[in-house]
Design a protein around this motif. Sequence first.
Motif, short mmCIF file in Angstrom:
data_model
loop_
_atom_site.label_atom_id
_atom_site.label_comp_id
_atom_site.label_asym_id
_atom_site.label_seq_id
_atom_site.Cartn_x
_atom_site.Cartn_y
_atom_site.Cartn_z
N LEU A 149 0.82 -1.21 0.00
CA LEU A 149 0.00 0.00 0.00
C LEU A 149 0.86 1.26 0.00
O LEU A 149 0.47 2.29 -0.56
CB LEU A 149 -0.91 -0.01 1.23
CG LEU A 149 -1.91 1.13 1.40
CD1 LEU A 149 -2.82 1.23 0.19
CD2 LEU A 149 -2.72 0.91 2.67
N ASN A 150 2.04 1.17 0.59
CA ASN A 150 2.91 2.34 0.69
C ASN A 150 4.15 2.21 -0.17
O ASN A 150 5.17 2.83 0.11
CB ASN A 150 3.33 2.58 2.15
CG ASN A 150 2.64 3.79 2.73
OD1 ASN A 150 1.81 4.41 2.08
ND2 ASN A 150 2.97 4.14 3.96
N CYS A 151 4.07 1.47 -1.24
CA CYS A 151 5.21 1.29 -2.14
C CYS A 151 5.46 2.60 -2.89
O CYS A 151 4.58 3.10 -3.59
CB CYS A 151 4.92 0.17 -3.12
SG CYS A 151 6.29 -0.15 -4.27
N GLN A 194 0.05 -2.19 8.85
CA GLN A 194 0.72 -1.12 9.57
C GLN A 194 0.37 0.24 8.97
O GLN A 194 0.15 1.22 9.69
CB GLN A 194 2.23 -1.33 9.54
CG GLN A 194 2.71 -2.51 10.37
CD GLN A 194 4.18 -2.82 10.14
OE1 GLN A 194 4.91 -2.02 9.55
NE2 GLN A 194 4.61 -3.98 10.61
N THR A 195 0.30 0.31 7.63
CA THR A 195 -0.03 1.57 6.95
C THR A 195 -1.46 2.00 7.29
O THR A 195 -1.71 3.18 7.58
CB THR A 195 0.12 1.42 5.43
OG1 THR A 195 1.48 1.11 5.12
CG2 THR A 195 -0.27 2.70 4.71
N ILE A 196 -2.38 1.05 7.25
CA ILE A 196 -3.78 1.37 7.58
C ILE A 196 -3.88 1.88 9.02
O ILE A 196 -4.56 2.87 9.30
CB ILE A 196 -4.68 0.13 7.38
CG1 ILE A 196 -4.77 -0.21 5.88
CG2 ILE A 196 -6.08 0.38 7.95
CD1 ILE A 196 -5.42 -1.55 5.60
N GLU A 197 -3.19 1.20 9.94
CA GLU A 197 -3.22 1.62 11.34
C GLU A 197 -2.63 3.02 11.52
O GLU A 197 -3.10 3.81 12.33
CB GLU A 197 -2.46 0.61 12.21
CG GLU A 197 -3.22 -0.70 12.41
CD GLU A 197 -4.53 -0.47 13.16
OE1 GLU A 197 -4.50 0.07 14.28
OE2 GLU A 197 -5.60 -0.82 12.59
N GLU A 198 -1.59 3.33 10.75
CA GLU A 198 -0.99 4.67 10.85
C GLU A 198 -1.96 5.73 10.33
O GLU A 198 -2.08 6.81 10.91
CB GLU A 198 0.32 4.73 10.07
CG GLU A 198 1.01 6.09 10.24
CD GLU A 198 2.38 6.14 9.59
OE1 GLU A 198 2.98 7.23 9.60
OE2 GLU A 198 2.84 5.11 9.06
N ILE A 199 -2.68 5.42 9.24
CA ILE A 199 -3.68 6.35 8.71
C ILE A 199 -4.75 6.61 9.77
O ILE A 199 -5.14 7.75 10.03
CB ILE A 199 -4.32 5.80 7.42
CG1 ILE A 199 -3.29 5.78 6.29
CG2 ILE A 199 -5.53 6.64 7.00
CD1 ILE A 199 -3.77 5.06 5.04
N GLY A 205 -6.13 10.31 12.83
CA GLY A 205 -7.43 10.93 13.05
C GLY A 205 -8.52 10.50 12.10
O GLY A 205 -9.65 11.01 12.17
N VAL A 206 -8.23 9.56 11.20
CA VAL A 206 -9.27 9.07 10.28
C VAL A 206 -10.20 8.13 11.05
O VAL A 206 -9.75 7.14 11.64
CB VAL A 206 -8.65 8.34 9.07
CG1 VAL A 206 -9.74 7.73 8.20
CG2 VAL A 206 -7.79 9.31 8.25
N MET A 207 -11.48 8.46 11.08
CA MET A 207 -12.47 7.67 11.81
C MET A 207 -13.47 7.08 10.81
O MET A 207 -14.06 7.81 10.01
CB MET A 207 -13.19 8.54 12.85
CG MET A 207 -12.27 9.06 13.94
SD MET A 207 -13.17 10.01 15.20
CE MET A 207 -13.70 11.41 14.24
N LEU A 208 -13.65 5.78 10.90
CA LEU A 208 -14.51 5.08 9.95
C LEU A 208 -15.83 4.67 10.58
O LEU A 208 -15.85 4.09 11.68
CB LEU A 208 -13.80 3.82 9.40
CG LEU A 208 -12.43 4.05 8.76
CD1 LEU A 208 -11.84 2.72 8.30
CD2 LEU A 208 -12.54 5.02 7.58
N SER A 238 3.68 8.90 0.16
CA SER A 238 2.77 7.80 0.43
C SER A 238 1.43 8.38 0.91
O SER A 238 1.32 9.58 1.18
CB SER A 238 3.34 6.87 1.49
OG SER A 238 3.43 7.55 2.73
N ILE A 239 0.44 7.52 1.04
CA ILE A 239 -0.88 7.96 1.49
C ILE A 239 -0.82 8.58 2.88
O ILE A 239 -1.45 9.60 3.16
CB ILE A 239 -1.87 6.78 1.49
CG1 ILE A 239 -2.16 6.34 0.04
CG2 ILE A 239 -3.17 7.13 2.19
CD1 ILE A 239 -2.96 5.07 -0.07
N THR A 240 -0.03 7.99 3.75
CA THR A 240 0.04 8.50 5.13
C THR A 240 0.57 9.93 5.18
O THR A 240 0.24 10.69 6.10
CB THR A 240 0.93 7.59 6.00
OG1 THR A 240 2.21 7.46 5.36
CG2 THR A 240 0.31 6.22 6.17
N ASP A 241 1.36 10.32 4.18
CA ASP A 241 1.92 11.68 4.17
C ASP A 241 0.85 12.75 4.00
O ASP A 241 1.09 13.91 4.34
CB ASP A 241 2.96 11.82 3.05
CG ASP A 241 4.24 11.05 3.33
OD1 ASP A 241 4.48 10.73 4.51
OD2 ASP A 241 4.99 10.76 2.38
#
Length: 680
Positions: free
Chosen positions: A433-435, A574-579, A583-586, A473-476
């Motif tokens: 996901l973070n490649c 790990q990437t999803i958990e960092e996102i 503060g991302v709430m689903l 990456s997305i997390t950025d």
Amino acid sequence: MTQAKAEIEALVKELNYHSYRYYVLDNTEITDAQYDLMYGRLKELQSKHGYTPLDSPTERVGGKPLEKFEKAQHRVPMLSLDDTFSFEEALDFDRRVKRLLETTDDICYSVETKYDGLAVELSYEHGTLVRGSTRGDGFIGEDVTQNIKTIKTIPLKIQGAIVPDEIEIRGEIFMKRDDFVKLNELRQSLGDQPFANPRNAAAGAIRQLDPNITAQRKVQIACYGLGFVNSIPFSSQDGLVSWLRDNQFPTPHIFEVVPNIDKALDVVKHIGKIRESLPFDIDGAVIKVNDFKLRETLGARTKEPRWAIAFKYQAHRGVTKINEITVSVGRTGTLTPVAILSPVSIGGVTVSRSTLHNWDEIRRKDIRPGDTVIVERAGDVIPHVVEVLYRDSAERGAEFPAPSNCPVCGSDVVKEAADDEVTEAAAYRCIGLNCSAQAIGRLKHYVSRAAMNIEGFGKKTIEMFYEKGLLQSITDIYKLEAFKIYGLPGFAEKSVDNLFVSIDNSKKATLARFLYALGLRHAGEFVSKTLATRYKSIDELYHIKHEELVETEGLGDIIARSIAEFFNDEKNIQTIEEILSRGVMLTNPDYKSINGRQPGLFGAILPLNGLKFVITGTMPVERKRLEALISENGGKVTSAVSKETSYVIAGEKPGSKLDKATELNVKVITYEEFLNLLNK
């Protein structure tokens, strides 16, 4: 009806005229909007009055997919040409022609560009196109009429004043380099293997069982020859080409008639000098005796006519050594093996890298580090290894296997079976996901309207932020700092504030939207919604088993495998958990505890709900497409036949699954019967 018929025929004639000017002459007289207006009027009239002329441009739309190509016999064999590689050999050809004709007089020749494509034959009866066929072995080819009709440069009806009762016109299907590049960019954006060269792409387009795919690919044709013909006594090649042009057939880009072999070779030299600047690939020039009566006298050998030769230009090739093999990761995660070469000059360009296309190609050609190889570079196509010239056992390295982990990000690599009859190779893909190799593509998808809907992140903004090192990456996205953005092109104080408001708004998202934003392979909006109805939160998908997913209504085997691979990769989790930690709430308003049948996207019962399918044999559409069609309509695809199987869809050359279905008394249906079931 008489008045309507007259208007339909007038519109057909005018639209065909403007299509010829647009696609063949590249010289339009009307705007696209004007053309579309007339085309819409034609469709309306045809539908209303039930009258569609055979040459109507609406007939170019692809029909339903075929199960297989039928054989097509050529009434006059499509012979191949004898190849010539030097001017001295061309002079020998001229001497041989004169000897056979028992003359010392100069021979009048025609010279034309030799396209690097696929030879086809167009059969017309009373001016109407009735069949298109490939060359095949020269005697029997394949009937590709549906595909041929989608090519806008081919007249569906001959409109000239002189029209033969029957005529077979021969030509070469090819693809322009620009269209080839765009096609490969599209394939790579969809995660498909790119074509190796324009010829493969053109041949693949014509040999698609689904003509709708052919219609989407911009293939061209150049017409240059005859098969069977009656009622028009053509006397020469230039007479034929003149007739073809008068009747709106595309003809070779360069065509000249010259009085002798010396002048013919001057044209050959000229074509050789400009070939790199042409918008398409050629591999030579064709020299033909111009006079048809002389051709009859000269006759043919078993496979080649005695009255023509193909002058083949030397390909831009070089001999060098492979020092090592590395892996390149494309923007959709596709892994490609690359040969690192000892630098070699090819066509004035120093080449030090060459694509090896895929691992099937490496195994087929047995390519290893230390090998001495022939490398070819044609036009703007990426250099590639043609063959191994010498294998030194002392210097030879080990076989180069596909890596199990991405060389860029370390994530798992999965192998996907080929889904195209032309590429014929499995693809290896990074699922990270973070490649960073896939960063720009993933970022554009993540912020898109249907995904997280972050306004202010246009294509150019993402590319600029990536180049500046702000987004890798997305997390950025959730780590951006305003002071680093101020002053960048397009970002004053207000626009920066708006961007951060949009980022904050995106932090409240539904599970379905977030799953779609992650860009899981094969998982579009429907599949993301289906997962959200079944699983309450995203952590329920962590380390999920393929076997569990495949039991979910709306998911097929391929989709389930792709999702399981993604959620079993620790780096992705790990990437999803960092996102989420940013503060991302689903929320998940789609989650439903359902007894019995699963509803569709909007609560309606889908036509295949509760049905389980097994597919066996060759289908008229790609296997992945069929599985997706079943899944999207509520059905499920399984790999083995059991008593729970509802239907076995059997294509050509079915395997042992058909026997198992008979044994268990499971209903067997064809692809067409499946479509009927779908449309009930």
